[in-house]
Motif scaffolding. Sequence first.
Motif, PDB file in Angstrom:
ATOM      1  N   GLU A 114       0.822  -1.211   0.000  1.00 20.56           N
ATOM      2  CA  GLU A 114       0.000   0.000   0.000  1.00 20.56           C
ATOM      3  C   GLU A 114       0.858   1.264   0.000  1.00 20.56           C
ATOM      4  N   LEU A 115       2.108   1.130   0.385  1.00 22.59           N
ATOM      5  CA  LEU A 115       2.977   2.300   0.476  1.00 22.59           C
ATOM      6  C   LEU A 115       3.633   2.667  -0.846  1.00 22.59           C
ATOM      7  N   LYS A 116       3.468   1.834  -1.882  1.00 27.36           N
ATOM      8  CA  LYS A 116       3.970   2.203  -3.212  1.00 27.36           C
ATOM      9  C   LYS A 116       3.226   3.437  -3.667  1.00 27.36           C
ATOM     10  N   GLY A 117       3.971   4.427  -4.127  1.00 27.52           N
ATOM     11  CA  GLY A 117       3.368   5.670  -4.575  1.00 27.52           C
ATOM     12  C   GLY A 117       3.163   6.675  -3.453  1.00 27.52           C
ATOM     13  N   ALA A 118       3.505   6.295  -2.233  1.00 26.60           N
ATOM     14  CA  ALA A 118       3.356   7.208  -1.105  1.00 26.60           C
ATOM     15  C   ALA A 118       4.451   8.263  -1.122  1.00 26.60           C
ATOM     16  N   VAL A 119       4.120   9.411  -0.583  1.00 19.56           N
ATOM     17  CA  VAL A 119       5.082  10.506  -0.472  1.00 19.56           C
ATOM     18  C   VAL A 119       5.566  10.548   0.971  1.00 19.56           C
ATOM     19  N   GLY A 120       6.866  10.697   1.135  1.00 20.28           N
ATOM     20  CA  GLY A 120       7.444  10.747   2.463  1.00 20.28           C
ATOM     21  C   GLY A 120       8.604  11.708   2.508  1.00 20.28           C
ATOM     22  N   GLU A 121       9.461  11.504   3.506  1.00 21.67           N
ATOM     23  CA  GLU A 121      10.603  12.384   3.701  1.00 21.67           C
ATOM     24  C   GLU A 121      11.813  11.559   4.107  1.00 21.67           C
ATOM     25  N   VAL A 122      12.984  11.984   3.647  1.00 23.07           N
ATOM     26  CA  VAL A 122      14.219  11.306   4.021  1.00 23.07           C
ATOM     27  C   VAL A 122      14.528  11.677   5.463  1.00 23.07           C
ATOM     28  N   PHE A 123      14.685  10.664   6.302  1.00 23.61           N
ATOM     29  CA  PHE A 123      14.999  10.875   7.715  1.00 23.61           C
ATOM     30  C   PHE A 123      16.503  10.795   7.952  1.00 23.61           C
ATOM     31  N   THR A 124      17.122   9.792   7.339  1.00 22.69           N
ATOM     32  CA  THR A 124      18.572   9.638   7.374  1.00 22.69           C
ATOM     33  C   THR A 124      19.060   9.682   5.930  1.00 22.69           C
ATOM     34  N   THR A 125      20.018  10.542   5.644  1.00 23.61           N
ATOM     35  CA  THR A 125      20.509  10.750   4.282  1.00 23.61           C
ATOM     36  C   THR A 125      20.744   9.432   3.552  1.00 23.61           C
ATOM     37  N   ILE A 126      20.263   9.390   2.309  1.00 24.74           N
ATOM     38  CA  ILE A 126      20.444   8.210   1.453  1.00 24.74           C
ATOM     39  C   ILE A 126      21.589   8.512   0.493  1.00 24.74           C
ATOM     40  N   PRO A 127      22.752   7.841   0.656  1.00 24.95           N
ATOM     41  CA  PRO A 127      23.854   8.062  -0.291  1.00 24.95           C
ATOM     42  C   PRO A 127      23.499   7.481  -1.661  1.00 24.95           C
ATOM     43  N   ALA A 128      24.221   7.899  -2.687  1.00 25.15           N
ATOM     44  CA  ALA A 128      23.952   7.455  -4.060  1.00 25.15           C
ATOM     45  C   ALA A 128      24.018   5.937  -4.196  1.00 25.15           C
ATOM     46  N   ASP A 129      24.916   5.296  -3.480  1.00 23.88           N
ATOM     47  CA  ASP A 129      25.075   3.843  -3.609  1.00 23.88           C
ATOM     48  C   ASP A 129      24.858   3.116  -2.285  1.00 23.88           C
ATOM     49  N   GLY A 130      24.085   3.702  -1.385  1.00 21.64           N
ATOM     50  CA  GLY A 130      23.881   3.076  -0.083  1.00 21.64           C
ATOM     51  C   GLY A 130      22.439   3.169   0.392  1.00 21.64           C
ATOM     52  N   PHE A 131      22.291   2.935   1.675  1.00 25.48           N
ATOM     53  CA  PHE A 131      20.971   2.896   2.289  1.00 25.48           C
ATOM     54  C   PHE A 131      20.795   4.059   3.258  1.00 25.48           C
ATOM     55  N   GLY A 132      19.560   4.467   3.415  1.00 26.16           N
ATOM     56  CA  GLY A 132      19.194   5.477   4.390  1.00 26.16           C
ATOM     57  C   GLY A 132      17.841   5.112   4.974  1.00 26.16           C
ATOM     58  N   GLU A 133      17.196   6.087   5.550  1.00 25.62           N
ATOM     59  CA  GLU A 133      15.900   5.819   6.172  1.00 25.62           C
ATOM     60  C   GLU A 133      14.909   6.895   5.766  1.00 25.62           C
ATOM     61  N   ILE A 134      13.666   6.463   5.518  1.00 25.70           N
ATOM     62  CA  ILE A 134      12.602   7.399   5.172  1.00 25.70           C
ATOM     63  C   ILE A 134      11.485   7.283   6.195  1.00 25.70           C
ATOM     64  N   ILE A 135      10.665   8.318   6.273  1.00 24.35           N
ATOM     65  CA  ILE A 135       9.459   8.261   7.097  1.00 24.35           C
ATOM     66  C   ILE A 135       8.271   8.667   6.235  1.00 24.35           C
ATOM     67  N   ILE A 136       7.178   7.964   6.440  1.00 26.22           N
ATOM     68  CA  ILE A 136       5.944   8.225   5.705  1.00 26.22           C
ATOM     69  C   ILE A 136       4.841   8.413   6.735  1.00 26.22           C
ATOM     70  N   SER A 137       4.139   9.531   6.657  1.00 23.90           N
ATOM     71  CA  SER A 137       3.025   9.790   7.585  1.00 23.90           C
ATOM     72  C   SER A 137       1.793   9.046   7.111  1.00 23.90           C
ATOM     73  N   ARG A 138       1.166   8.360   8.050  1.00 27.02           N
ATOM     74  CA  ARG A 138      -0.059   7.602   7.780  1.00 27.02           C
ATOM     75  C   ARG A 138      -1.142   8.109   8.722  1.00 27.02           C
ATOM     76  N   PRO A 139      -2.408   7.808   8.458  1.00 30.43           N
ATOM     77  CA  PRO A 139      -3.471   8.278   9.357  1.00 30.43           C
ATOM     78  C   PRO A 139      -3.313   7.773  10.800  1.00 30.43           C
ATOM     79  N   HIS A 140      -2.721   6.604  10.984  1.00 35.13           N
ATOM     80  CA  HIS A 140      -2.616   6.024  12.320  1.00 35.13           C
ATOM     81  C   HIS A 140      -1.180   6.016  12.835  1.00 35.13           C
ATOM     82  N   GLY A 141      -0.353   6.901  12.322  1.00 40.76           N
ATOM     83  CA  GLY A 141       1.016   6.975  12.806  1.00 40.76           C
ATOM     84  C   GLY A 141       2.011   7.167  11.677  1.00 40.76           C
TER      85      GLY A 141
END
Length: 177
Positions: A112-139
């Motif tokens: 269900e989160l495909k197509g969702a808009v969120g925000e980068v929480f921890t910087t995502i490097p070009a060739d690495g991993f980071g963390e995103i947050i997506i606001s939902r109605p219940h959290g």
Amino acid sequence: MEMFGYSIESIYLFLLIAGVILTILYILIGDLLEGLMNIGIDGLFNPITIIGYITLVGGFGYVLETIAFFMAPWTILVINLLISAIVIILVNYFIILPFKRSEKNTSYSIKELKGAVGEVFTTIPADGFGEIIISRPHGTVSKAAKSFDGEALPEGTNILVIDIDEEGVFLVSKHYD
């Protein structure tokens, strides 16, 4: 007055105690009882209302028999049955049913989160991993992510979830408002 060979006060006290015991049992195995007994119009005769009515009849009856010694026992019984019915119907329609209708399922599918808009929480490097947050109605949902386009996405960047790989890592791209 006696009914079935017992004083009416004893019967009321028995109903009160039985209602309390049934309430405790309902707390422990309520889902099973609700599945077996949820009959009637919009759940009017569900276990909560039946157990509540038994408890109210026992409690109100015992109190009325104790303090209304000037009234006939049959009068007390009729008044008790009516008051208990009115109270349990009001409780059912103004408290129990609204709570049942307001129950929301807070679970979600990761798809269900495909197509969702969120925000980068921890910087995502070009060739690495980071963390995103997506606001939902219940959290807020926090997920591991990597760049779909191969470009670095700094903290605070608005993103769009493009896809989700087999490991559950979100593939995201910069979202332009």
